[in-house]
Design a protein around this motif. Structure first.
Motif, short mmCIF file in Angstrom:
data_model
loop_
_atom_site.label_atom_id
_atom_site.label_comp_id
_atom_site.label_asym_id
_atom_site.label_seq_id
_atom_site.Cartn_x
_atom_site.Cartn_y
_atom_site.Cartn_z
N GLY A 233 -14.02 -21.09 2.39
CA GLY A 233 -13.51 -21.58 1.11
C GLY A 233 -12.67 -22.83 1.19
N ASN B 230 -31.09 -18.19 -8.08
CA ASN B 230 -29.64 -17.94 -8.01
C ASN B 230 -29.30 -16.59 -7.41
OD1 ASN B 230 -29.03 -20.40 -9.22
ND2 ASN B 230 -29.11 -19.53 -11.28
N MET B 231 -30.12 -16.12 -6.49
CA MET B 231 -29.92 -14.77 -5.96
C MET B 231 -28.81 -14.71 -4.92
SD MET B 231 -31.51 -12.40 -7.39
CE MET B 231 -32.70 -12.29 -8.73
N LEU B 232 -28.46 -15.84 -4.31
CA LEU B 232 -27.40 -15.86 -3.31
C LEU B 232 -26.31 -16.82 -3.77
CD1 LEU B 232 -29.74 -15.98 -0.20
CD2 LEU B 232 -28.54 -13.98 -1.11
N GLY B 233 -25.10 -16.33 -3.91
CA GLY B 233 -24.05 -17.21 -4.42
C GLY B 233 -22.70 -16.55 -4.42
N ALA B 234 -21.79 -17.15 -5.18
CA ALA B 234 -20.42 -16.63 -5.22
C ALA B 234 -19.79 -17.00 -6.56
CB ALA B 234 -19.59 -17.24 -4.09
N PHE B 235 -18.82 -16.22 -6.99
CA PHE B 235 -17.94 -16.64 -8.07
C PHE B 235 -16.84 -17.46 -7.42
CE2 PHE B 235 -19.94 -12.87 -9.90
CZ PHE B 235 -20.28 -13.34 -11.16
N TYR B 236 -16.78 -18.73 -7.74
CA TYR B 236 -15.82 -19.61 -7.06
C TYR B 236 -15.46 -20.73 -8.02
CZ TYR B 236 -13.61 -21.83 -3.02
OH TYR B 236 -12.71 -22.36 -2.14
N ALA C 120 -17.47 -22.65 -1.47
CA ALA C 120 -17.05 -21.24 -1.40
C ALA C 120 -17.14 -20.69 0.02
CB ALA C 120 -17.92 -20.39 -2.33
N ILE C 121 -18.10 -21.17 0.80
CA ILE C 121 -18.33 -20.54 2.12
C ILE C 121 -17.91 -21.42 3.30
CG2 ILE C 121 -20.20 -19.12 1.18
CD1 ILE C 121 -22.20 -20.81 2.77
N LEU D 255 -19.23 -20.50 8.37
CA LEU D 255 -19.66 -20.25 7.00
C LEU D 255 -19.42 -18.78 6.69
CD1 LEU D 255 -22.96 -22.31 7.18
CD2 LEU D 255 -20.79 -23.02 6.16
N GLY D 256 -18.65 -18.51 5.67
CA GLY D 256 -18.33 -17.11 5.40
C GLY D 256 -17.54 -16.95 4.12
N PHE E 219 -20.93 -10.69 4.87
CA PHE E 219 -21.26 -11.97 4.24
C PHE E 219 -22.46 -11.81 3.30
CE2 PHE E 219 -23.14 -16.40 4.57
CZ PHE E 219 -22.24 -16.97 3.69
N PHE F 161 -21.22 -23.53 -4.06
CA PHE F 161 -21.49 -22.48 -3.06
C PHE F 161 -21.08 -22.94 -1.67
CE2 PHE F 161 -24.68 -20.00 -0.42
CZ PHE F 161 -23.96 -18.82 -0.48
N LYS G 245 -19.66 -19.96 -11.50
CA LYS G 245 -20.85 -19.37 -10.89
C LYS G 245 -21.49 -20.40 -9.98
CE LYS G 245 -22.73 -15.91 -14.05
NZ LYS G 245 -23.98 -15.55 -14.76
N THR G 246 -21.63 -20.05 -8.71
CA THR G 246 -22.28 -20.95 -7.77
C THR G 246 -23.43 -20.18 -7.12
OG1 THR G 246 -21.08 -20.32 -5.76
CG2 THR G 246 -19.98 -21.87 -7.24
N ALA G 247 -24.44 -20.89 -6.65
CA ALA G 247 -25.58 -20.17 -6.07
C ALA G 247 -26.61 -21.12 -5.48
CB ALA G 247 -26.26 -19.30 -7.13
N ILE G 248 -27.47 -20.53 -4.68
CA ILE G 248 -28.73 -21.16 -4.29
C ILE G 248 -29.86 -20.20 -4.64
CG2 ILE G 248 -27.79 -22.66 -2.47
CD1 ILE G 248 -28.67 -20.55 -0.40
N ALA H 280 -21.24 -10.25 0.27
CA ALA H 280 -20.42 -11.17 -0.53
C ALA H 280 -21.28 -12.09 -1.38
CB ALA H 280 -19.53 -12.02 0.40
N ILE H 281 -22.47 -12.44 -0.91
CA ILE H 281 -23.25 -13.45 -1.63
C ILE H 281 -24.49 -12.90 -2.33
CG2 ILE H 281 -22.41 -15.26 -0.09
CD1 ILE H 281 -25.21 -15.45 1.14
N TYR H 282 -24.95 -11.68 -2.00
CA TYR H 282 -26.15 -11.17 -2.67
C TYR H 282 -25.82 -10.94 -4.14
CZ TYR H 282 -30.28 -8.45 -3.86
OH TYR H 282 -31.44 -8.03 -4.46
N MET H 283 -26.51 -11.62 -5.00
CA MET H 283 -26.25 -11.57 -6.45
C MET H 283 -24.77 -11.82 -6.74
SD MET H 283 -28.82 -8.73 -8.00
CE MET H 283 -30.61 -8.93 -7.81
N ARG H 284 -24.15 -12.66 -5.94
CA ARG H 284 -22.73 -13.03 -6.04
C ARG H 284 -21.79 -11.86 -5.76
NH1 ARG H 284 -24.64 -15.73 -10.73
NH2 ARG H 284 -25.11 -17.91 -10.28
#
Lengths: 380, 380
Positions: A141, A172-178, A136-137, B174-175, B133, A133, A162-165, B136-140
């Motif tokens: 990136g 894992n509610m905040l994250g990104a596909f990265y 990703a940010i 961060l973004g 942002f 994550f 799948k990345t997240a915090i 982008a990150i809420y639930m990925r």
């Protein structure tokens, strides 16, 4: 939804050559990469060659793994990067939050690390998810490499992007596909893994049988003792087959718009257990193990599978050293509420991954009363 | 790197029809979307039709804009979404940090908002960057719509998918690159914009001339007084042409691997001013205005442009109501250090966007001594 058996010999004997490096490709167009699986990968020059050039590298690890492997990895990176930074975070799911991302970002910015900087995640799933994550940010990136040192991370969390915090209100509610550039799954690092974590990893290995490969479920029943005894060939096969199945699923559905959700078998119940207890009480794999018992029971109660399937899953999960009963203290109401904020929920309706035949999963909702019965049945 | 003039009539008379809704397409394959530009868009049903179905929508705004437009937007959304939530944040760049993302995420999670939830960014660039942002990150990743209410956001920040929050050590550090579903640039919202913010937006409008369209620079010189007087037709043309040029650049280089960096003309100097003064002292557009004077001077000192270009740019920037001199208090050393952590820096070398002919930009490094002279020359 059955994974093609041609991907590998699903019932390969455990005597297969454990020493060779296996590579499992993840095919995602310009985001494609290889999972390297083998013994001694950290020491192997091939593991570190061909990565993008940069001035700066950052290794993220935790205070359990860093004393064991950080210096080995740093020494391998120094010939490639003028500056090799590291951030060592506290170990545990409880620390998988924004504070960790802030520490990583501050370390990078203080070193004026530019957007070619390569991040290396050295640790289990928590380190992999957070580092991914952060990658990703950071400056929108930067590239990163996964070096999973737990069985769970090698077979699941480090593969697939799948990345997240965590958020106080959900895992894992905040994250990104990265996607990472590469995954280095060095089986030697499993030698230092505590038994409890080995078992937790086996939960994610077991999952691949019922959702995608009935023959692999047979193989696991035949080799569970060898896996718990850390037989190298058995571990090599389990990691490889798990990664192959995950690669096949992720290759078809990178962003979890459909098929990929089957990888969450046991996870809807499992996440509720983790959140209900507070992160860090149970390991993720332990919650998933118990969650798979519940999801198997729900599959039976909905008439998708015969009753014997539940017994078979519960026996295998117990043999893996995992809990099969959730703490009653969470309470059925709270348990249900926690599942309703699961990322797979839609319009407040909980979507379960269920088994409809061995090796085939489906997404289904279920009557609340039935789900409540399942929770009560497997709580104590 | 000259934008094709066929995109529009670059020297269209300011008497062009101001009332019609113009649509500028951003072509990014499956992430393509339209910018709607016109008067009365918030009241127009067409602005809100065709968005994805969801149970829940969330409007993010700030305490300056919300009293003016939040209820209008909420009323338009209620027929489409069962639950319309809102988060009203404090106004200003100083609040563009993780705390805002945390508030948005908490609001969503408390409402059990699922991953079909649509976010609406109602405000200027800060609201757009933060909301994008968060989306982008809420639930990925959930979909979002930009409703820019400042000139700066309409011509620049809400278009192109750059989202970010600030870090204490650098702006927008961060973004994510994350495209909106749609941009609704309602020119009527500019009527409530303070003069200082109108000027700040003009900085980003002016930018498009030297980097991509010499004729547009001529047009701006001819219509600067009309723009500051908020002539509807002049504003409509300025917003449309700015968006067309931005769409052309972003369509070729979504993730800023090359060409897109030219949109940062004046920004390397400008970010250093903003960070050096502390966010919120100068508006982003003010810092960019002054930064363009510096970048123009550097273009001249490197022999790319004649001395008259600097005079021309400084005059136009002053006529837009923008500062052309940076505060000397930052100090040359600190100014340079701040530029070295710019995202465009590589291996610690600062990369400047410079003008090599009217309508053509290049990325170049420059000797430190020359850059220091430029900073000193335009600081007081």
């Amino acid at each position: 939804m059955t994974a093609p058996s041609t991907l590998s010999n699903a019932v390969a004997p455990a005597s297969a050559d454990a020493a060779r490096v296996r590579r499992v490709p993840i095919a995602l167009e310009d985001r494609s990469y290889d999972i390297h699986i083998g013994n001694g990968l950290l020491e192997d020059a091939a593991s570190w060659s061909g990565l993008p050039k940069a001035r700066c590298a950052l290794i993220v690890s935790n205070d359990t793994v860093a004393p064991l492997y950080l210096e080995t990895v740093a020494a391998r990176l120094r010939p490639h990067y003028a500056q090799v930074l590291s951030v060592v975070l506290p170990d545990g799911e409880a620390y998988k939050g924004w504070d960790a991302i802030e520490r990583i970002a501050s370390t990078l910015l203080e070193a004026a690390a530019d957007r070619k900087t390569v991040l290396f995640a050295l640790g289990g799933g928590v380190i992999g998810d957070m580092t991914g994550f952060a990658a990703a940010i950071y400056m929108r990136g930067v590239p990163f490499v996964q070096i999973p040192t737990t069985l769970l991370a090698q077979v699941d969390s480090s593969v697939g992007g799948k990345t997240a915090i965590n958020h106080a209100l959900g895992k894992n509610m905040l994250g990104a596909f990265y996607q990472p550039l590469r995954v280095l799954a060095d089986l030697d690092t499993l030698k230092t893994l505590p038994d409890r974590e080995l078992s937790a990893g086996l939960a994610e290995v077991i999952k691949y049988g019922p959702i995608a490969d009935a023959a692999f479920l047979d193989w696991l029943e035949a080799h569970m003792d060898a896996l718990r005894a850390r037989d190298p060939a058995a571990l090599a096969h389990a990691v490889q087959r798990s990664c192959e199945i995950k690669a096949w699923v992720v290759g078809q559905d990178e962003r979890e718009s459909g098929l990929r959700a089957i990888l969450n078998f046991g996870h809807t119940f499992g996440h509720a257990i983790e959140t209900g207890l507070g992160y860090g009480e149970w390991l993720h794999g332990e919650a998933v193990g118990c969650g798979m018992v519940m999801a198997s029971d729900l599959s039976v109660r909905l008439g998708l599978m015969p009753a014997a399937f539940l017994d078979r899953m519960r026996t295998l999960i117990e043999r893996a050293g995992l809990p099969v009963t959730a703490p009653a203290g969470i309470g059925v109401e709270r348990f249900m509420a926690l599942m309703r904020v699961d990322k797979k929920a839609e319009d407040g309706e909980i979507r379960f991954v269920l088994i409809e035949s061995l090796g085939r999963a489906v997404m289904r909702s279920a009557p609340d009363a039935l789900v409540a019965e399942v929770i009560r049945q497997h709580s104590a």
